[in-house]
Design an enzyme around this catalytic site. Structure first.
Site, PDB file in Angstrom:
ATOM      1  CE1 TYR A 184      11.766  22.677 -22.757  1.00  0.00           C
ATOM      2  CE2 TYR A 184      10.172  21.783 -21.211  1.00  0.00           C
ATOM      3  CZ  TYR A 184      10.964  22.830 -21.647  1.00  0.00           C
ATOM      4  OH  TYR A 184      10.951  24.006 -20.980  1.00  0.00           O
ATOM      5  CE  LYS A 216       5.022   4.267   5.539  1.00  0.00           C
ATOM      6  NZ  LYS A 216       6.250   3.812   4.959  1.00  0.00           N
TER       7      LYS A 216
HETATM    8  C1  LIG Z   1       5.968  -1.335   9.191  1.00  0.00           C
HETATM    9  C2  LIG Z   1       4.922  -0.905   8.227  1.00  0.00           C
HETATM   10  N1  LIG Z   1       3.668  -1.304   8.396  1.00  0.00           N
HETATM   11  C3  LIG Z   1       2.677  -0.953   7.553  1.00  0.00           C
HETATM   12  C4  LIG Z   1       2.938  -0.159   6.447  1.00  0.00           C
HETATM   13  C5  LIG Z   1       1.816   0.173   5.496  1.00  0.00           C
HETATM   14  O1  LIG Z   1       2.063  -0.459   4.267  1.00  0.00           O
HETATM   15  P1  LIG Z   1       1.032  -0.344   3.055  1.00  0.00           P
HETATM   16  O2  LIG Z   1       1.030   1.084   2.646  1.00  0.00           O
HETATM   17  O3  LIG Z   1       1.627  -1.215   1.998  1.00  0.00           O
HETATM   18  O4  LIG Z   1      -0.273  -0.797   3.570  1.00  0.00           O
HETATM   19  C6  LIG Z   1       4.239   0.281   6.226  1.00  0.00           C
HETATM   20  C7  LIG Z   1       4.542   1.078   5.062  1.00  0.00           C
HETATM   21  O5  LIG Z   1       5.568   1.007   4.459  1.00  0.00           O
HETATM   22  C8  LIG Z   1       5.263  -0.099   7.134  1.00  0.00           C
HETATM   23  O6  LIG Z   1       6.526   0.289   6.962  1.00  0.00           O
END
Ligand SMILES: Cc1ncc(COP(=O)(O)O)c(C=O)c1O
Length: 359
Positions: A255, A33
């Site tokens: 800055y 994602k």
């Molecule tokens: C439902 C779910 N599973 C797995 C993950 C993966 O998490 P991580 O990046 O901490 O491994 C996420 C990420 O937020 C998530 O929302």
């Protein structure tokens, strides 16, 4: 051209995925994602295609990007669907939605589908974000399971503090999840572990694990863990020194004059700033790598530039290579100097061209 790049080591991604999958001992959903946490979802999914058991994305838009790129593996919509109008697209593209709210259960009941749908039914075991409460889970499970257009179901939950190795929250959440799982048909597939849980809490390794951050070679574990040592950084954020200034002691830099030299100082100006996703509030002393050697940021980070101390790097100068994070400098170390997390830094990358290598 501006010499700022995010080099994406796809071989390291493959290595990390294999490590995660082997640790889990079952199937591993590669979480890609948010554009694969800033690494490029299509390139990352293509690298793992044929090997990953499935991919995890936040939403339909991200799933369609993968399908359009030819990815045929299962794709789980981790935030589920946002309205029932998405169900036809979910069906057409054979996506697997997480179902986490009573209204989504009702929506599934009201919208018969032609093809069997795989559903991941999410329990809120204590994080109190998405998920059905323990008291409503079993009823939801039975209602979804009874629908003729449901092909298979996975019971899932998500941890809120698995990176805190001494905290009882993960065991408590797991106990809540297991109590619910015990009331489901024997053999129901389960999925609970994110990266931190997968590495540090072996009891959370179930039929499916869901590694995200660790695929990219980073972690937020608050204590040493052998399983994290094997990870390899996937992204190297690189730039170059584009100007050098020789300053006397007592001179302000950048800055706000936030940093004042305490000795004669050679300052290197680097072509990367917060508009690239480098943390704006990284403090002086934040580590950088200058021509392969450890160095430090000095002065306030600007939109397009930042400054580093070249005084103890006599061989460095105009055109020197700067690694802002990457294989030689864990992104978590940089994040720690600005009250950030590696998630934020990696996923917050902007404007910087990505260069893929090692495929
Ligand atoms: C439902 C779910 N599973 C797995 C993950 C993966 O998490 P991580 O990046 O901490 O491994 C996420 C990420 O937020 C998530 O929302």
């Amino acid at each position: 051209m501006r010499p700022t790049r995010a080099r994406i080591h796809l071989d390291a991604l493959r290595h990390n995925y294999r490590h995660a999958r082997a640790l889990g001992g079952g199937k591993a959903l590669a979480v890609v994602k948010a554009d694969a946490y800033g690494h490029g979802a299509v390139a990352c999914a293509r690298t793992l295609d044929g090997e990953a058991d499935g991919f995890g994305v936040a939403c339909m838009e991200e799933a369609l990007e993968l399908r359009e790129a030819g990815i045929r593996a299962p794709i789980v919509l981790l935030e589920g669907f946002f309205d029932a109008g998405e169900l036809p697209l979910i069906e057409r593209h054979a996506l697997w939605p997480v179902v986490a709210s009573p209204w989504q259960v009702k929506a599934l009941e009201r919208h018969p589908l032609q093809h069997p749908l795989q559903v991941w039914l999410k329990l809120d075991s204590g994080m109190h974000r998405l998920g059905l409460a323990p008291g409503e889970y079993l009823d939801a499970w039975n209602r979804v399971r009874a629908l003729p257009w449901i092909g298979g179901m996975v019971a899932m939950t998500h941890f809120s503090r698995a990176d805190e190795l001494g905290h009882p929250g993960t065991s408590d959440q797991l106990a809540t999840f297991d109590a619910t799982l015990a009331r489901l048909p024997p053999g129901t597939p389960a999925s609970v572990a994110n990266s931190a849980a997968l590495m540090a809490w072996p009891r959370t390794r179930r039929d499916w694990v869901r590694p995200g951050l660790m695929l990219y070679g980073a972690h937020t574990l608050d204590a040493p863990c052998a399983e994290a040592e094997a990870l390899r950084a996937v992204m190297a954020l690189e730039s170059k020194v584009i100007a050098v200034r020789e300053l006397a002691a007592g001179e302000p830099i950048g800055y706000g004059g936030a940093f004042v030299t305490t000795r004669p100082t050679r300052v290197g100006v680097v072509a990367a700033g917060y508009a690239d996703g480098y943390p704006q509030y990284a403090t002086s002393g934040t580590p950088v790598v200058i021509d392969g050697r450890a160095g430090e940021l000095i002065g306030r980070v600007s939109m397009d530039m930042l400054t580093v101390d070249l005084t103890d790097h006599p061989g460095a100068g105009l055109g020197s290579d700067i690694e802002l994070w990457g294989p030689r400098l864990p992104v978590a170390d940089v994040a720690a100097h600005s009250g950030n997390s590696p998630y934020r830094l990696l996923a917050g990358l902007k404007r910087v061209p990505r260069v893929e290598c090692g495929n």
